[in-house]
Motif scaffolding. Structure first.
Motif, PDB file in Angstrom:
ATOM      1  N   GLN A 136       0.831  -1.201   0.000  1.00 61.07           N
ATOM      2  CA  GLN A 136       0.000   0.000   0.000  1.00 61.07           C
ATOM      3  C   GLN A 136       0.865   1.250   0.000  1.00 61.07           C
ATOM      4  OE1 GLN A 136      -2.613  -0.413   3.353  1.00 61.07           O
ATOM      5  NE2 GLN A 136      -3.944  -1.889   2.321  1.00 61.07           N
ATOM      6  N   GLU A 138       1.786   6.581  -6.809  1.00 60.43           N
ATOM      7  CA  GLU A 138       0.673   7.448  -7.191  1.00 60.43           C
ATOM      8  C   GLU A 138       1.021   8.917  -6.959  1.00 60.43           C
ATOM      9  OE1 GLU A 138      -3.630   8.223  -5.415  1.00 60.43           O
ATOM     10  OE2 GLU A 138      -3.354   6.191  -6.173  1.00 60.43           O
ATOM     11  N   ARG A 192     -18.110   1.252  -5.121  1.00 62.19           N
ATOM     12  CA  ARG A 192     -16.854   0.527  -5.274  1.00 62.19           C
ATOM     13  C   ARG A 192     -16.766   0.030  -6.706  1.00 62.19           C
ATOM     14  NH1 ARG A 192     -16.484  -4.821  -5.491  1.00 62.19           N
ATOM     15  NH2 ARG A 192     -18.362  -6.046  -5.323  1.00 62.19           N
ATOM     16  N   HIS A 218     -13.622  -2.915 -13.800  1.00 61.71           N
ATOM     17  CA  HIS A 218     -12.276  -2.413 -14.072  1.00 61.71           C
ATOM     18  C   HIS A 218     -11.763  -3.000 -15.396  1.00 61.71           C
ATOM     19  CE1 HIS A 218      -7.890  -2.227 -13.771  1.00 61.71           C
ATOM     20  NE2 HIS A 218      -8.061  -1.193 -12.957  1.00 61.71           N
ATOM     21  N   GLU A 253      -6.433   4.389 -14.221  1.00 57.53           N
ATOM     22  CA  GLU A 253      -6.117   3.538 -13.066  1.00 57.53           C
ATOM     23  C   GLU A 253      -6.330   4.301 -11.759  1.00 57.53           C
ATOM     24  OE1 GLU A 253      -5.535   0.458 -12.353  1.00 57.53           O
ATOM     25  OE2 GLU A 253      -5.367  -0.337 -14.369  1.00 57.53           O
ATOM     26  N   ARG A 254      -5.885   5.532 -11.736  1.00 57.46           N
ATOM     27  CA  ARG A 254      -6.039   6.356 -10.534  1.00 57.46           C
ATOM     28  C   ARG A 254      -7.514   6.554 -10.190  1.00 57.46           C
ATOM     29  NH1 ARG A 254      -3.196  11.957 -10.836  1.00 57.46           N
ATOM     30  NH2 ARG A 254      -4.343  13.021  -9.252  1.00 57.46           N
ATOM     31  N   GLN A 313      -9.129   3.537  -8.740  1.00 58.08           N
ATOM     32  CA  GLN A 313      -8.715   3.263  -7.361  1.00 58.08           C
ATOM     33  C   GLN A 313      -9.365   4.222  -6.371  1.00 58.08           C
ATOM     34  OE1 GLN A 313      -6.889   0.577  -6.529  1.00 58.08           O
ATOM     35  NE2 GLN A 313      -6.932   0.065  -8.697  1.00 58.08           N
ATOM     36  N   HIS A 314      -9.550   5.479  -6.815  1.00 53.91           N
ATOM     37  CA  HIS A 314     -10.107   6.531  -5.958  1.00 53.91           C
ATOM     38  C   HIS A 314     -11.156   7.302  -6.760  1.00 53.91           C
ATOM     39  CE1 HIS A 314      -6.767   5.759  -3.261  1.00 53.91           C
ATOM     40  NE2 HIS A 314      -5.975   5.841  -4.298  1.00 53.91           N
TER      41      HIS A 314
END
Length: 195
Positions: A17, A24, A86, A92, A115-116, A119-120
Motif C-alpha cells: 500500500q 501514485e 466501489r 475495471h 487507473e487512478r 482506485q479513488h
C-alpha cells in the motif's frame, strides 16, 4: 504459526500500500508539473483547440495533460463503475478493454489517469471538467455526429454496468448504475450545441 503468517502478510500488505501510494504521488506530481508548465499549457491548447481558458485551468488543476484527455472522455465509464460505491474487478477489466480499443496503452498518461480514478473516486471537479470538455468538443460536430457520440457512450456505459452481471449474475444493470447512466446522458445532452 498462524498468527506469525498473518503478521507477515499484514506487514507485506502495508508495504505494498505504501509503495503504490508513493508511486501514485510521484505520478500525480509529474502530471501536475507537466500541465503547470507553459509548454504543457500550450500543448493542451494546441492539441485540443479548446479556447476556454477556465476549462484549460481546470484541466491543469486536475493534472490532465493533452495525452490524458482521452481518459477524461472515458470518465462516464468510471462513474458508472463507482455507482455502487466501489469498482468491481470485472468493471475495471471492462473499462480497460474499452480503453485499449480506443488506443490507450498501459504506459500512457491516459492509462495512469484511468487507473487512478478506478482506485479513488474522481472528485466532482473532474465530472465538471468532462461536461465542459464535451461542450467544447460538440460545438463543431454535426447533429448526426453528436447522436453517434451519445449512442456510443451509452453502449459503453451499459457494457461496463453489465460486466458484473447485476445482482443475480444475469447481465442486468442495477438501479444505481442505470440512474448514473441516465444522469450522465442527460448531462451530455445538456452540453450539446442548440442548433
Amino acid at each position: 504459526m498462524g498468527s506469525a503468517n498473518m503478521a507477515r502478510s499484514s506487514a507485506s500488505e502495508l508495504l505494498q500500500q505504501k509503495y503504490f501510494h508513493d508511486v501514485e504521488e510521484m505520478i500525480a506530481s509529474r502530471l501536475h508539473a507537466e500541465t503547470e508548465s507553459d509548454a504543457g499549457r500550450r500543448e493542451l491548447v494546441r492539441s485540443t483547440g479548446i479556447k476556454d481558458q477556465r476549462l484549460i485551468q481546470e484541466l491543469v488543476d486536475l493534472g490532465i495533460t493533452s495525452e490524458g484527455l482521452i481518459a477524461l472522455r472515458l470518465l462516464p465509464l468510471v462513474m458508472v463503475a463507482w455507482a455502487e460505491n466501489r469498482v468491481d474487478p470485472k468493471e475495471h477489466a471492462s473499462i480497460m478493454e474499452i480503453a485499449g480499443q480506443v488506443g490507450i496503452t498501459d504506459s500512457s498518461v491516459a492509462y495512469i489517469l484511468l487507473e487512478r480514478w478506478l482506485q479513488h473516486l474522481p472528485p466532482a471537479e473532474t465530472v465538471d471538467a468532462w461536461k465542459r470538455l464535451m461542450h467544447e468538443t460538440t460545438q463543431t460536430m454535426s447533429p448526426q455526429a453528436c447522436k453517434k457520440l451519445i449512442h456510443r457512450m451509452e453502449v459503453q456505459m451499459t457494457q461496463v454496468a453489465k460486466s458484473t452481471g447485476g445482482i443475480f449474475g444475469l447481465g442486468k444493470v442495477s438501479k444505481k448504475e442505470q440512474q448514473m447512466i441516465d444522469g450522465l446522458l442527460v448531462a451530455l445532452k445538456n452540453q450539446l450545441p442548440q442548433k
